[in-house]
Design an enzyme around this catalytic site. Structure first.
Site, PDB file in Angstrom:
ATOM      1  N   ALA A  11      39.281  44.879  29.406  1.00  0.00           N
ATOM      2  CA  ALA A  11      39.267  44.221  30.785  1.00  0.00           C
ATOM      3  C   ALA A  11      37.877  44.110  31.407  1.00  0.00           C
ATOM      4  O   ALA A  11      36.858  44.150  30.654  1.00  0.00           O
ATOM      5  CB  ALA A  11      39.819  45.614  31.565  1.00  0.00           C
ATOM      6  N   ASN A  12      37.529  43.823  32.965  1.00  0.00           N
ATOM      7  CA  ASN A  12      36.779  43.465  33.556  1.00  0.00           C
ATOM      8  C   ASN A  12      36.510  44.212  34.889  1.00  0.00           C
ATOM      9  O   ASN A  12      38.177  44.411  35.328  1.00  0.00           O
ATOM     10  CB  ASN A  12      36.514  41.896  34.341  1.00  0.00           C
ATOM     11  CG  ASN A  12      37.672  40.682  33.655  1.00  0.00           C
ATOM     12  OD1 ASN A  12      38.587  41.374  35.393  1.00  0.00           O
ATOM     13  ND2 ASN A  12      38.446  40.395  33.095  1.00  0.00           N
ATOM     14  N   ARG A  13      36.010  43.388  35.579  1.00  0.00           N
ATOM     15  CA  ARG A  13      36.329  44.674  36.974  1.00  0.00           C
ATOM     16  C   ARG A  13      36.386  43.587  38.344  1.00  0.00           C
ATOM     17  O   ARG A  13      36.563  44.006  39.395  1.00  0.00           O
ATOM     18  CB  ARG A  13      34.585  44.747  37.719  1.00  0.00           C
ATOM     19  CG  ARG A  13      33.757  45.707  37.305  1.00  0.00           C
ATOM     20  CD  ARG A  13      32.412  46.191  37.133  1.00  0.00           C
ATOM     21  NE  ARG A  13      31.876  46.351  36.557  1.00  0.00           N
ATOM     22  CZ  ARG A  13      31.749  48.121  36.175  1.00  0.00           C
ATOM     23  NH1 ARG A  13      32.793  48.906  37.170  1.00  0.00           N
ATOM     24  NH2 ARG A  13      31.517  48.846  35.722  1.00  0.00           N
ATOM     25  N   SER A  14      37.725  42.275  38.006  1.00  0.00           N
ATOM     26  CA  SER A  14      38.068  41.597  39.129  1.00  0.00           C
ATOM     27  C   SER A  14      39.749  42.241  40.316  1.00  0.00           C
ATOM     28  O   SER A  14      39.892  43.124  39.360  1.00  0.00           O
ATOM     29  CB  SER A  14      39.150  40.627  38.127  1.00  0.00           C
ATOM     30  OG  SER A  14      39.934  39.732  38.732  1.00  0.00           O
ATOM     31  N   ALA A  72      39.903  36.010  36.004  1.00  0.00           N
ATOM     32  CA  ALA A  72      38.693  36.648  35.551  1.00  0.00           C
ATOM     33  C   ALA A  72      39.984  36.930  34.085  1.00  0.00           C
ATOM     34  O   ALA A  72      39.637  38.209  33.751  1.00  0.00           O
ATOM     35  CB  ALA A  72      38.183  37.419  36.299  1.00  0.00           C
TER      36      ALA A  72
END
Ligand code: C5P
Length: 433
Positions: free
Chosen positions: A241-244, A307
């Site tokens: 995943a990512n930090r969005s 994102a």
């Protein structure tokens, strides 16, 4: 030369916090831009700055007391609540925000804020834990729902040797936000009276008359927004995943709905609430997001703020990968479909305006220019997401609009909600052109 706030009248409510001293600088900045500033200090504020200092800088008397006979005779609290173009609360303490959110009216500041129908901008400042407390989050959501604008707080070192969001936005940022607030207010004046909201915030606050057909610059338009991160499963319990946070995409969707559009928000997994008046399609992976986007077309305007994970694990294991004491198997990745490029490259059914985002940590503008060509979109909203800026997951954003011809328009650092409203106004203008 006319100044941006020439003859605009601001009632500045100064709350009781260590940042109150910056309110004095704010008075100066607002006056430099041409505004007339009338200060109002809470009891707490007077522990940090004096009414005399505020009055001297403002060139106006400072108001302090609800039950002061001389003050009521001079200008009553109801008149204070009306006799301005906007109210700015800086610093907005946790206590002031709580009182505003619950409609409490125990002192002059709270009474004026309850009695007013003027546009309100708050600049919160408090300890990071107070800012992050669920009670403050609830109060913030309530205030935003009531149409109150918010600038900041910024990340930074705090008086108590802690670090995080809670610092008052810089006086120049607050002054920029006041300009934006009043610019929206003047647009509201051009609305037909039956759809004009009483608070003077304009259609962008989404307060059209109940039962009335949607009004606003995107009335009758279909808008598609992607938002949030994607989760790409490795096995049933792990994912990439990512930090969005989804804040910017959700704010755009909310602003589009408030501008009268029929909005579909295709959102990856986020922790923030869905905006009101928007059709939300929740998805997890990039491939699900692409399918949901294609199902939501046609649209007049498509904004790809998600994102999206560039890669996903080449295989998703059906059961949890065990650690067995040896080195883990390398994680093989394959590329995800590019949703923005897929939709922008359509020959049939391409939305009239396709907007991409470029979250970059280096050479933001060069990368954005290259991206617009590569993706085939009409406009790129570029921002710097290097960790120092706190954009990823934060509440403020500094954006640059990059056009197909390489032109760049850079906006000041603004609250993500404000960025959303300005973007929607900008896109509505392009669709009309
Ligand atoms: O290539 P990059 O990820 O930097 O491009 C960012 C833009 O492309 C954003 O608008 C994002 O929503 C979109 N994008 C997409 N699908 C992908 C990757 C990015 O729609 N797989």
């Amino acid at each position: 030369m006319t100044r941006p706030l020439q003859n605009r009248r601001i009632l500045l409510v100064i709350g009781g916090g260590i940042a109150a001293y910056k309110a004095l600088d704010l008075i100066r900045r607002l006056r430099e831009r041409g505004a007339q500033v009338r200060p109002l200090l809470t009891k707490g504020a007077q522990e940090f700055v004096t009414p005399l200092a505020a009055a001297a800088l403002a060139g106006e008397r400072a108001h302090t007391d609800l039950f002061d006979r001389a003050e009521e005779a001079d200008i009553g609290h109801i008149k204070l609540a009306r006799d301005a173009d906007a109210i700015v609360v800086a610093p907005a303490t946790a206590s002031l925000m709580a009182r505003m959110a619950t409609g409490e009216s125990s002192d002059l500041a709270a009474t004026v804020l309850l009695a007013t129908t003027l546009p309100i901008l708050i600049a919160p400042a408090m300890n990071v834990r107070m800012w992050q407390h669920p009670a403050t989050r609830r109060n913030l959501a309530t205030l935003k729902g009531d149409g109150v604008r918010v600038i900041g707080p910024n990340d930074g070192a705090m008086a108590e040797a802690e670090f995080g969001p809670g610092r008052l936005a810089e006086p120049s940022e607050i002054a920029d936000a006041v300009e934006a607030l009043l610019a929206d207010g003047s647009q509201a004046e051009t609305q037909p009276s039956e759809t004009r909201p009483s608070a003077g915030f304009g259609f962008l606050a989404g307060r059209s008359a109940p039962g009335a057909p949607p009004a606003g610059p995107l009335a009758g338009k279909r808008v598609l927004v992607t938002s949030g991160p994607t989760h790409e499963p490795i096995d049933p319990v792990r994912y990439l995943a990512n930090r969005s946070s989804g804040r910017q995409g959700h704010a755009i969707a909310a602003a589009a709905a408030a501008a009268g559009a029929d909005v579909t928000l295709v959102s990856g997994p986020v922790l923030i609430p869905a905006p009101a008046g928007v059709r939300v399609v929740p998805v997890e992976t990039a491939r699900e997001m692409l399918a949901a986007v294609e199902a939501a077309l046609p649209a007049d305007l498509a904004i790809f703020a998600a994102a999206v994970g560039d890669w996903r694990p080449a295989e998703t294991r059906a059961s949890k990968i065990k650690k067995d004491g040896t080195a883990p198997a390398p994680l093989a990745l394959v590329e995800n479909p590019d949703i923005l490029a897929t939709i922008a490259g359509r020959t049939a059914g391409r939305p009239r305006l396709v907007v991409g985002f470029a979250a970059e940590t280096d050479t933001v503008l060069d990368n954005a220019r290259a991206k617009i060509a590569r993706k085939g979109c009409d406009l790129i909203v570029a921002n710097d997401v290097s960790p120092a800026g706190g954009v990823m997951g934060g509440t403020a954003n500094t954006v640059h609009l990059v056009g197909r011809d390489g032109t760049v328009e850079t906006w000041p650092t603004l609250d993500k909600d404000e960025v959303g409203r300005r973007l929607i106004r900008h896109f509505a203008g392009l669709l009309d052109a």
